[in-house]
Write an enzyme that holds these catalytic residues in place. Sequence first.
Site, PDB file in Angstrom:
ATOM      1  N   GLU A 189      -9.115  -0.964  14.536  1.00  0.00           N
ATOM      2  CA  GLU A 189      -9.326  -2.172  13.734  1.00  0.00           C
ATOM      3  C   GLU A 189      -8.567  -3.302  14.393  1.00  0.00           C
ATOM      4  OE1 GLU A 189      -8.036  -1.762   9.724  1.00  0.00           O
ATOM      5  OE2 GLU A 189      -9.317  -0.056   9.353  1.00  0.00           O
ATOM      6  N   HIS A 207      -5.015   0.026  12.789  1.00  0.00           N
ATOM      7  CA  HIS A 207      -5.163  -1.431  12.852  1.00  0.00           C
ATOM      8  C   HIS A 207      -4.034  -1.993  13.715  1.00  0.00           C
ATOM      9  CE1 HIS A 207      -5.662  -5.404  10.344  1.00  0.00           C
ATOM     10  NE2 HIS A 207      -5.716  -5.611  11.638  1.00  0.00           N
TER      11      HIS A 207
END
Length: 238
Positions: free
Chosen positions: A69, A42
């Site tokens: 992400e 992420h």
Amino acid sequence: MLLGVNIDHVATLRNARGEEEPSVYDAAKICVKVGANGITTHLREDRRHIKDADVYALKKDLKCRLNLEMAATDEMQKIALDLLPHACCIVPEKRQEVTTEGGLDVFSQQKRMIEFVKPLVNAGIEVSLFIDAEEKQVEASYKTGAQFIELHTGSYSQAFGTDKEEIEFQKLKNATIFAQKLGLNVNAGHGLNYINVHRMHEIPNLHELNIGHSIISRAIFTGLECAVKDMMNLVYKN
Ligand code: PXP
């Protein structure tokens, strides 16, 4: 079912000292060596764990699927179109949150999400929207042109072992079946661990689970190789 290992917390530990150890790249290599299907990272707006250089190094050298992400911002869209990861999972992001809280509200920003998803899909990226297990969010996700959704399993994980477990589990199952009828592929993740993950096998045709915190936590005691293998044994068992 496939397993994507989220290695953000390796970067969290590295950044605590602001130096190079532990190496996110080496951690990813171990996950792939033992058989994980993919690596999930992420890239947050505040870069609190994964940094830009990490995702570029992983994409360049690792022979596995990279799932990026990211929030639905112009900056992240630009990075994704330059990096071209195999997959992008669009998540909601709040600066102060400890981890991703709740799913993306695709329903309320349908037009924006259609515009955001389109260039990514056109670039050949598998796009997934991280949503709560609600029909209106599933339907709105389908309308964006994304090929995947990832169902937020946080409420199920928290309810596991309590009298709310069954309700939360059924929500995931029903949302999956509904999404698959529309033609969406369904992933799931957040809060899954060695104790609660087994019920994911009761949900038909889940494609991939993205799991991070529990694996990295176990790795402190067992080593990463063993922690990933233990999870693979639970995820790949059918
Ligand atoms: N999937 C998504 C979209 C996430 O945001 C996260 C947390 O970064 C995960 C999966 C993994 O969650 P956990 O670290 O709780 O396993």
